[in-house]
Design an enzyme around this catalytic site. Structure first.
Site, PDB file in Angstrom:
ATOM      1  N   ASP A 130      27.043 105.799 112.458  1.00 15.71           N
ATOM      2  CA  ASP A 130      27.007 107.216 112.823  1.00 15.71           C
ATOM      3  C   ASP A 130      28.266 107.970 112.419  1.00 15.71           C
ATOM      4  O   ASP A 130      29.274 107.376 112.031  1.00 15.71           O
ATOM      5  CB  ASP A 130      26.765 107.369 114.337  1.00 15.71           C
ATOM      6  CG  ASP A 130      27.571 106.377 115.165  1.00 15.71           C
ATOM      7  OD1 ASP A 130      28.637 105.925 114.684  1.00 15.71           O
ATOM      8  OD2 ASP A 130      27.140 106.046 116.279  1.00 15.71           O
ATOM      9  N   ASN A 157      25.784 104.204 129.032  1.00  9.99           N
ATOM     10  CA  ASN A 157      24.422 104.667 129.335  1.00  9.99           C
ATOM     11  C   ASN A 157      23.369 103.879 128.553  1.00  9.99           C
ATOM     12  O   ASN A 157      22.200 104.250 128.543  1.00  9.99           O
ATOM     13  CB  ASN A 157      24.291 106.166 129.040  1.00  9.99           C
ATOM     14  CG  ASN A 157      24.524 106.500 127.575  1.00  9.99           C
ATOM     15  OD1 ASN A 157      24.712 105.611 126.749  1.00  9.99           O
ATOM     16  ND2 ASN A 157      24.496 107.781 127.238  1.00  9.99           N
ATOM     17  N   GLU A 192      21.017 108.205 122.265  1.00  9.23           N
ATOM     18  CA  GLU A 192      21.184 108.399 123.700  1.00  9.23           C
ATOM     19  C   GLU A 192      19.855 108.082 124.408  1.00  9.23           C
ATOM     20  O   GLU A 192      18.801 108.023 123.779  1.00  9.23           O
ATOM     21  CB  GLU A 192      21.595 109.853 123.970  1.00  9.23           C
ATOM     22  CG  GLU A 192      22.895 110.282 123.276  1.00  9.23           C
ATOM     23  CD  GLU A 192      24.173 109.727 123.924  1.00  9.23           C
ATOM     24  OE1 GLU A 192      24.154 108.592 124.438  1.00  9.23           O
ATOM     25  OE2 GLU A 192      25.192 110.438 123.891  1.00  9.23           O
TER      26      GLU A 192
END
Ligand code: PGA
Length: 260
Positions: free
Chosen positions: A67, A136, A143
């Site tokens: 990324d 997370n 995400e």
């Protein structure tokens, strides 16, 4: 999934470095998927040492990073281009022309994402994909609620992820809001995946990834669908797992099992 539990961060990092070095020795022209973040810094230090002291060569290796932040040029000190040069590329014998990250400053980020997928396909896919994990449960910048079949695209970062990464930027304002990230589908297409997680802050995400349901709510849980996924953990990151006795029975000390 291969769950390898090592005593501490140093031992877990060394285990991953050993797997990467073995892969590159076995296939000097390997295509590696690379990750960034604090967890990878000691790993890249070890790989630099192995290059210098043990002759591990990256001269024919091709790399694709997971990324990059949208809006950042490669020269930006907070970019992952900069991170990779400083942490690894400037210290090993890799051919920079064979290193790839999405361009965060591409005029058309969607076209850049599609081109990145095509580049990966063009070299025949990724042999070994390195991964960290977010608190997370994200992998790359996928995400929670990311499609489990997603390809490289723009993702909006969560407030939590931006807060975790604020330390690398001047202030709240300049912490990027968007990233170009390989998708979960891209990651699952790699021939093998190797996730490194260290520290108690990752324990909950690690437990959900390994023992929770496969769910977009925990993107790393998608690795349960991968036939060759290895997760290397230190004791702190493994501390919320329930089946620890079994993992340690199969891979004592985080070593290889009798059959694999
Ligand atoms: P970290 O990031 O290594 O800095 O904790 C991991 C990730 O968010 O994937």
């Amino acid at each position: 999934m291969k769950v390898l539990i090592l005593e501490d961060e140093g031992a877990a990092t060394a285990r991953v470095a050993g797997i990467v070095a073995r892969s590159v020795r076995a296939n000097p022209a390997a295509v590696l998927g690379l990750a960034t973040g604090g967890t990878m810094l000691p790993l890249y230090r070890l790989l630099r040492d192995m290059h210098r002291d043990e002759g591990v060569s990256f001269a024919q290796v091709t790399t694709f990073n997971l990324d990059e932040y949208v809006g950042l040029a490669p020269e930006h000190p907070g970019s992952y281009h900069s991170y990779m040069r400083e942490a690894l590329f400037d210290h090993i014998d890799i051919d920079l022309a064979r290193t790839h990250l999405p361009r965060g400053d591409a005029p058309d980020p969607t076209a850049e994402a599609d081109a990145y997928e095509a580049l990966i396909a063009g070299v025949g896919g990724i042999d070994l994909q390195l991964l960290g994990i977010g608190r997370n449960g994200h992998i790359g910048f996928n995400e929670p609620t990311s499609s489990l079949g997603s390809a490289t695209r723009i993702k909006t970062l969560t407030t939590e992820t931006r807060a975790a990464n604020r330390q690398y930027f001047a202030d709240d304002e300049t912490t990027p809001r968007y990233a170009l990230t390989m998708g979960i589908g891209t990651i699952l297409a790699a021939r093998s995946c190797l996730l490194l997680a260290t520290g108690a802050a990752k324990a909950d995400a690690v437990a959900r990834a390994i023992e929770g349901p496969v769910s977009a709510a925990c993107p790393a849980s998608a690795l349960q669908m991968h036939a060759r996924a290895t997760l290397v953990l230190d004791r702190a990151a493994a501390s919320d797992l329930k089946l620890t006795d079994y993992y340690e029975h199969v891979h004592p000390g985080g070593g290889e099992s009798e059959f694999d």
